[in-house]
Design a protein around this motif. Sequence first.
Motif, short mmCIF file in Angstrom:
data_model
loop_
_atom_site.label_atom_id
_atom_site.label_comp_id
_atom_site.label_asym_id
_atom_site.label_seq_id
_atom_site.Cartn_x
_atom_site.Cartn_y
_atom_site.Cartn_z
N GLY A 94 0.82 -1.22 0.00
CA GLY A 94 0.00 0.00 0.00
C GLY A 94 0.84 1.26 0.00
N SER A 96 3.71 1.45 -1.40
CA SER A 96 4.50 1.45 -2.62
C SER A 96 5.99 1.35 -2.31
N LEU A 154 10.29 2.32 -11.50
CA LEU A 154 9.47 3.46 -11.07
C LEU A 154 8.00 3.30 -11.43
N THR A 155 7.70 2.47 -12.42
CA THR A 155 6.30 2.27 -12.74
C THR A 155 5.67 1.21 -11.84
N VAL A 156 6.49 0.54 -11.02
CA VAL A 156 5.96 -0.53 -10.17
C VAL A 156 6.06 -0.17 -8.69
N ARG A 157 7.28 -0.13 -8.16
CA ARG A 157 7.53 0.17 -6.73
C ARG A 157 6.62 -0.67 -5.82
N HIS A 218 -6.53 5.87 -4.19
CA HIS A 218 -5.18 5.33 -3.97
C HIS A 218 -5.11 3.86 -4.38
N ARG A 220 -6.81 2.34 -6.58
CA ARG A 220 -6.82 2.28 -8.04
C ARG A 220 -5.40 2.43 -8.58
N ASN A 221 -4.66 3.40 -7.99
CA ASN A 221 -3.26 3.61 -8.40
C ASN A 221 -2.41 2.40 -8.08
N ALA A 224 -2.94 -0.40 -10.48
CA ALA A 224 -2.33 -0.11 -11.79
C ALA A 224 -0.83 -0.37 -11.73
N ALA A 225 -0.19 0.01 -10.61
CA ALA A 225 1.26 -0.18 -10.48
C ALA A 225 1.59 -1.67 -10.45
N ASN A 228 1.57 -3.18 -13.83
CA ASN A 228 2.76 -2.85 -14.64
C ASN A 228 3.86 -3.87 -14.45
N PHE B 137 9.96 6.89 -18.39
CA PHE B 137 9.07 6.60 -17.28
C PHE B 137 7.74 7.30 -17.47
N GLU B 138 6.69 6.51 -17.37
CA GLU B 138 5.36 7.08 -17.42
C GLU B 138 4.73 6.90 -16.05
N PRO B 140 2.57 5.75 -13.37
CA PRO B 140 1.56 4.69 -13.43
C PRO B 140 0.24 5.08 -12.77
N ILE B 142 -3.35 6.56 -11.88
CA ILE B 142 -4.55 6.89 -12.63
C ILE B 142 -5.23 8.09 -11.99
N ILE B 146 -3.39 11.71 -5.82
CA ILE B 146 -2.84 10.94 -4.70
C ILE B 146 -1.38 10.64 -4.99
N ARG B 148 2.32 8.69 -4.86
CA ARG B 148 2.65 7.27 -4.83
C ARG B 148 2.66 6.78 -3.39
N GLY B 149 2.08 5.63 -3.15
CA GLY B 149 2.07 5.05 -1.81
C GLY B 149 1.27 5.85 -0.81
#
Lengths: 662, 248
Positions: A94, A96, A154-157, A218, A220-221, A224-225, A228, B137-138, B140, B142, B146, B148-149
């Motif tokens: 959560g 990341s 960086l697209t995953v973390r 959050h 949702r993000n 998505a990560a 990836n 880098f895109e 991620p 949506i 918010i 990251r994390g």
Amino acid sequence: MRLSMAGNTAAAWGFRLSRVQCYPYYPITPSTTCSEQIAAWVGNGDMDGVVINVESEHSAASAVIAAAKSVRAATATSSKGLLYMVEVLENGSGSSLPFTIFVGNRATGAPINIWGDNQDAYAVRDSGLIQIFAANAQEALDAVIQSYRIGEDLTVRQPVLVNLRGFTGTHTYEPVDVPSAADVDSFLPSYLPLEPLFSPDQPVTYNAMLAAYYYRRHKRNQTAALRNASCVTENVGRQFGEKFGRSYGKFDWIGDADADLVVALVGESFGAAETIVSHLQGRKGVGKIAVLRVRLFNPFPAQEIATRIYKANTKAVVVLDEGLPHGDVFPPLALRMAAALQAHLGTQTPRLASVIGGLGGSDIRPDHFQTLFNLAANIADGRPYRREPYWLDIDEDPILLTDEKKVDQKLWKRYGDVWKAQPILDAYHKPLPSTNYEVRIYGRAGQGAITSAVFFTGAGVEQNLWVVTKPTFGSERRGAVVHTDTLIEQGASNKTRAFTARQDLVCIYDDTILTSPTHAPTRDLKPDGTVLVNSSRYSPARIRQLLGLGPKASVFIVPASRIAHELQLGSFFNMVMLGAMHCVCPLVDFGAAMTYYEKNAPRPKEANLEAIRRGYQETTDKELPAVELPAVDARAEEYFRWRPEEESLEEEMLRSLETLRG
Amino acid sequence: MDHGEHNGNGKQQSWRIPTVNRHKDFAVSGHMVFPRDKTANSECVVAPRKEPPSAAKRLVGKDGKLLGFPVFHDNRTVEEYEGLMPAPEILTLVEVARREIEGLDYAAVMNQLADLGPDGRLLLYKRDGKLLRYELFEDPRICKDIPRGAVIHNLEQKPADVSGWRVHEFVIDPKGCLGEVCTRCSRVCPENAIHLRGVGADSFCEIDPTACKGCFICWVECARKAADCILIDGKVFDSELRAAHFGE
């Protein structure tokens, strides 16, 4: 650098080469030796990092998450340890945060069971972690290095779980190519903390409370990560191959490209499945077959797998799960496979059956896959099959009917017709030829049978042979009969891990096992095999008689206990037996092996090296000359006869007086 | 600033220690540590250490034992860190356009960056100043509102108005307030909602009505208990009532 090592050590090498900076851990079988190895390296200065001895897996997970905010972090665990981490793990995904947990997959009980199955990894499949299943020690090492590239992208973390089956994966000694530190350094950049702790210019708050609106956005993000990670795993696996020569993908497809029959699985049993595919492929009466081995279990590559199966125009899929459905339609892998195929292929979905096997350390042998392909062939033929999971190795509930009397009556009422409609196809059950040299050592726990097998493996690997040692760890206490298997591959280098359980050489470390009614040590010996016994009282002829060996078998004896005693090694005669093994096994060159032992022999080094040499020289198939037994120690005999409970008060007082006088 | 980086012999005696801090790194000189600004390309490169940081070696006594146990050295050393690839440089489209980067296919990269839009970033992996590889880098996310994390940047993401959180109105009476000689309330306020106004004898503390969440801490901690200079809903509360309210 090719070394012989167990899966746990290979994972530890992965962490070391990835330059892990913080490693909090709490030991649990079967992943303990990974953490022990890291702690030893950090302790003697081979590895630059911090090891934290925490008081539980819950704290280990908390510490690894806290560390991952600023540095590259890792830990290892198993079974209940992983379940104890579950509460904390979602804070990692959560928030990341990338870190890696190596899991030696183990049953979760109750009842307590320390051996391998995938139930622990399945239990955390909903915690938002990336999960990679390794099939052997080499893959575990490679997957650990890749896991940092995947998780830190960086697209995953997101955190990564690297899974390897307990004992058959984590404790099997096999050749592993360890990449050089320089190569790994140019593949894996140093850690990039995005939101480090203790950054006074930019203070941050992790895990703040978010109400529904922000929470769902959050999540949702986060989802998505995690998605990836699927494409990143593919890229990283390919780049790893370009650099190190071993490519990895999301899944492997071994066998015919247009296979009608597919067996899907994860993890270590892939080795046995691969062997059987190459054995059956192209035989008369056998359809087009393949094994689909899922490497990336989470996020599940649903679309890619469905596309692959659609392209192959597969008729039947049998999914092997080393875990339980716990009331669900199928166990987790079969459930994901079924959902993926149904969602992407709709009416084109092939028929799918689920099989549960390998629970709590149950063997998954090559012949099991012969049964599974037979089942798949029957299903593809349009014969009736079960919609609930089948089970491996349950006599009352077999997959294919061999003995109707053994079948449970309740099940017979329900599935009798299904069983009767499932023929056993002989083409699928052609026995696997035993082309490799297999050694089995019988000893008593504590005699060092495994240690000598590991040294033997190390010497073989040094000579560029493919040698694999699979020790059997039981719940036995010191003194119980244990065994360990070693395989030396002959001919083409297939890097096999599949044992056929038919031995060329059986070493018996204790001659009392010969007369034990519950053990038949030479039951699976090949007719022209060799038996080596540590004995100074039985002649080879007598041993042949005791074991009921055929005329083609040869028998050798070595008085290992006596030699160890003469070299003042006490009861540690395993090095003598190691020398004797070299005498009867021609495949590993003794002279070259000695140089390996000279470097690696345990203390006392000189005595152990001498023990190996004497074991090599004094192994014989002749009767040994009788030896004089040592003189009887009268005082000791008296002591052994003494029974305090039978002593009168008078005698006791007299004895005390004698003791006082000395 | 020169922080005594030269000892008596005129030799340089300082080294950098690895840090996760994005803005500062730390120079060590003798027993002193000095923070200094990070230079652009030096992030996370660790100076090779000659002596391995072995706890076992440091703790071993004269008899060669650690806590009575013998210690064996196998004379191996930590692998050198010189080959370690530093963490990547992260650039936006505008920054890429302004920089001259050797070995970069500008046309392709700029095109791809433009496709990614304002969230697109270029990651440069370099060693010894040479470009090893680059990645695009895109973001991620949506929901871009918010981080990251769900990490909160404490200095940037303060709630604009929390007046809805409180039940009572808190006002400091400037006549009773001791001003700059006290400022106790502004120091104890957890929301940093109380600020000093004015100078000298005319100074007084003032509560920011949008930042005050109504926690009563200033009211309890106020040095002038008898005067009760903090009015709640326009009323003066006496000390007995305060005692009753908090069970003191």
